[in-house]
Design a protein around this motif. Sequence first.
Motif, short mmCIF file in Angstrom:
data_model
loop_
_atom_site.label_atom_id
_atom_site.label_comp_id
_atom_site.label_asym_id
_atom_site.label_seq_id
_atom_site.Cartn_x
_atom_site.Cartn_y
_atom_site.Cartn_z
N LEU A 53 -19.55 -72.55 -4.95
CA LEU A 53 -20.51 -72.07 -3.96
C LEU A 53 -21.29 -73.23 -3.33
CD1 LEU A 53 -21.80 -68.87 -5.80
CD2 LEU A 53 -19.89 -69.11 -4.22
N GLY A 54 -20.69 -74.40 -3.31
CA GLY A 54 -21.29 -75.54 -2.62
C GLY A 54 -22.55 -76.07 -3.27
N ILE A 119 -13.25 -73.56 0.05
CA ILE A 119 -14.29 -72.79 0.76
C ILE A 119 -15.47 -73.70 1.04
CG2 ILE A 119 -15.79 -70.77 0.68
CD1 ILE A 119 -13.99 -69.71 -1.63
N VAL A 120 -15.85 -73.83 2.30
CA VAL A 120 -17.06 -74.57 2.63
C VAL A 120 -18.17 -73.55 2.84
CG1 VAL A 120 -18.18 -76.21 4.20
CG2 VAL A 120 -15.74 -76.41 3.73
N VAL A 121 -19.28 -73.77 2.17
CA VAL A 121 -20.40 -72.81 2.21
C VAL A 121 -21.54 -73.43 3.01
CG1 VAL A 121 -22.08 -71.56 0.80
CG2 VAL A 121 -19.73 -71.89 -0.03
N GLN A 122 -22.07 -72.69 3.94
CA GLN A 122 -23.20 -73.17 4.75
C GLN A 122 -24.37 -73.56 3.82
OE1 GLN A 122 -26.49 -72.67 7.39
NE2 GLN A 122 -25.14 -71.15 8.21
N PRO A 123 -24.88 -74.80 3.95
CA PRO A 123 -25.90 -75.25 2.98
C PRO A 123 -27.31 -74.73 3.27
CG PRO A 123 -25.33 -77.03 4.47
CD PRO A 123 -24.44 -75.89 4.82
N PHE A 124 -27.49 -74.02 4.37
CA PHE A 124 -28.83 -73.53 4.70
C PHE A 124 -28.96 -72.03 4.43
CE2 PHE A 124 -28.24 -76.95 8.13
CZ PHE A 124 -28.70 -77.95 7.26
N HIS A 125 -28.11 -71.53 3.56
CA HIS A 125 -28.19 -70.09 3.28
C HIS A 125 -29.49 -69.77 2.54
CE1 HIS A 125 -27.26 -70.77 -0.97
NE2 HIS A 125 -26.35 -71.64 -0.57
N GLY A 126 -29.96 -68.54 2.77
CA GLY A 126 -31.20 -68.12 2.12
C GLY A 126 -30.96 -66.87 1.29
N ALA A 127 -32.02 -66.42 0.62
CA ALA A 127 -31.88 -65.28 -0.29
C ALA A 127 -31.51 -64.00 0.47
CB ALA A 127 -33.17 -65.08 -1.05
N SER A 128 -31.89 -63.93 1.74
CA SER A 128 -31.69 -62.66 2.45
C SER A 128 -30.40 -62.62 3.26
CB SER A 128 -32.88 -62.41 3.38
OG SER A 128 -32.96 -63.47 4.32
N ASP A 129 -29.63 -63.69 3.28
CA ASP A 129 -28.38 -63.62 4.05
C ASP A 129 -27.18 -63.48 3.11
OD1 ASP A 129 -27.02 -66.21 3.55
OD2 ASP A 129 -28.75 -67.09 4.55
N PHE A 156 -11.50 -72.04 4.24
CA PHE A 156 -12.39 -71.00 4.73
C PHE A 156 -13.80 -71.58 4.89
CE2 PHE A 156 -8.98 -69.18 2.31
CZ PHE A 156 -8.67 -67.97 2.91
N ALA A 157 -14.51 -71.13 5.91
CA ALA A 157 -15.92 -71.51 6.08
C ALA A 157 -16.76 -70.25 6.02
CB ALA A 157 -16.12 -72.22 7.42
N VAL A 158 -17.71 -70.21 5.12
CA VAL A 158 -18.65 -69.09 5.04
C VAL A 158 -19.96 -69.58 5.61
CG1 VAL A 158 -19.73 -67.37 3.57
CG2 VAL A 158 -17.45 -68.23 2.99
N ASP A 159 -20.23 -69.15 6.83
CA ASP A 159 -21.26 -69.78 7.67
C ASP A 159 -22.26 -68.70 8.11
OD1 ASP A 159 -22.46 -71.75 9.14
OD2 ASP A 159 -20.86 -71.97 10.62
#
Length: 395
Positions: A53-54, A119-129, A156-159
């Motif tokens: 999960l990055g 899988i590349v995971v967006q590093p600015f994810h928050g608790a609500s997304d 895959f990119a999870v953005d």
Amino acid sequence: MSGTRAGGLSAPRPPQGYLEQDKAAPVIQGWCPGALRPMASGDGWVVRVRPRLGRLTPAQAAGIAELAQAHGNGLIDLSARANVQLRGVTEASHAPLIAGLRALGLIDDSVAQETRRNIVVQPFHGASDPTLAIAADLAALLAADDAPDLPAKFGFAVDCGAAPVLTATASDIRIEVHDGKVWLRPDGSSRAKAISADTAADEAIALARWFLRMGGVTGGRGRMAALIARGITPEAFDTPLPEAQFAARPGLCPTGAMIGFDFGQMQAATLAALAQLGALRVTPWRMLVLEGAQNLPALPGVITDPADPMLKVIACTGAPGCLQALHPTRSLARALAPHVPDLLHVSGCAKACAHPGPAPLTLIATAQGYALHHADQITHHTADELLARPELLTR
Ligand code: SF4
């Protein structure tokens, strides 16, 4: 490069038929190194760890630093797919290194699982997304026995943070959030399909299966954008999405503090010091996010100034660290950095693996020196010429 430990090395996959005179023609491996399947390089084996999960917990980051020192040459790279590479590993040190990484929860059950978990995971994810939930679902589906047999570089990119930030990151299937809605988009197309977060991973796998059915793979290789470029597009992907732009820079960010490193490489001691500060999110921009940090760390070997000239140069390992390199890259890039107006990519061979896309300025090592690609022109120079007259870069 320091601390080379290539003695007694036997490569797991030596380039087939590689001869000294072949250096002008780079060998296309068609696969990326992993932890279980390392790749030979000029300074030993490269062992690539894919953080789940990055993210690295403080214990994982500290453990990697310790293992890099004990079983590698102490150099750690960040890759353009948000992975962490340990360099200078030997045939003898590989097994204890893997045992240590496995104890940290960083090793997959098989080479196939490791290769698919791209899988590349967006590093600015928050608790609500939905970023983490989707990435976790996707990782589970890719680990299953019936997962699609995708080419080694397929990813895959999870953005799904507030806005897409991974559009320039190499990936074949993109899950993005635009205006609060989740979309699935094949790379190479601006058209997407609206999906729900709950079924996003299943939909992404279905798109991967479509790619295989439509003949996206030839000789074990294939990329989604190449299939789309052949005019083959999936049905129901018909909503055009706005183009998202993002430029990564060190500084405080929504999820902490983003920091860079010269050429995305650090010493094990630097990673050990960072591990003391908290969990780390690994980005595809060869930077780390110190999760939750409210201040930028003042540590040697860390770039925190967004105007640092070293952020304007990208250079692959080059000679002597890479077997295919014709000349050094990083010493030249470092010397030229203060003269670069925008971005300079220095590559040790035509493969250009550090920055596959175009750059405003590119230097590619040739048998005689370096070919400078600027606008539509190509000129040829030696390193000494470029160092003596850096204005050649933009003339
Ligand atoms: S681009 Fe650089 S790192 Fe990649 S194969 Fe060529 S010399 Fe090696």
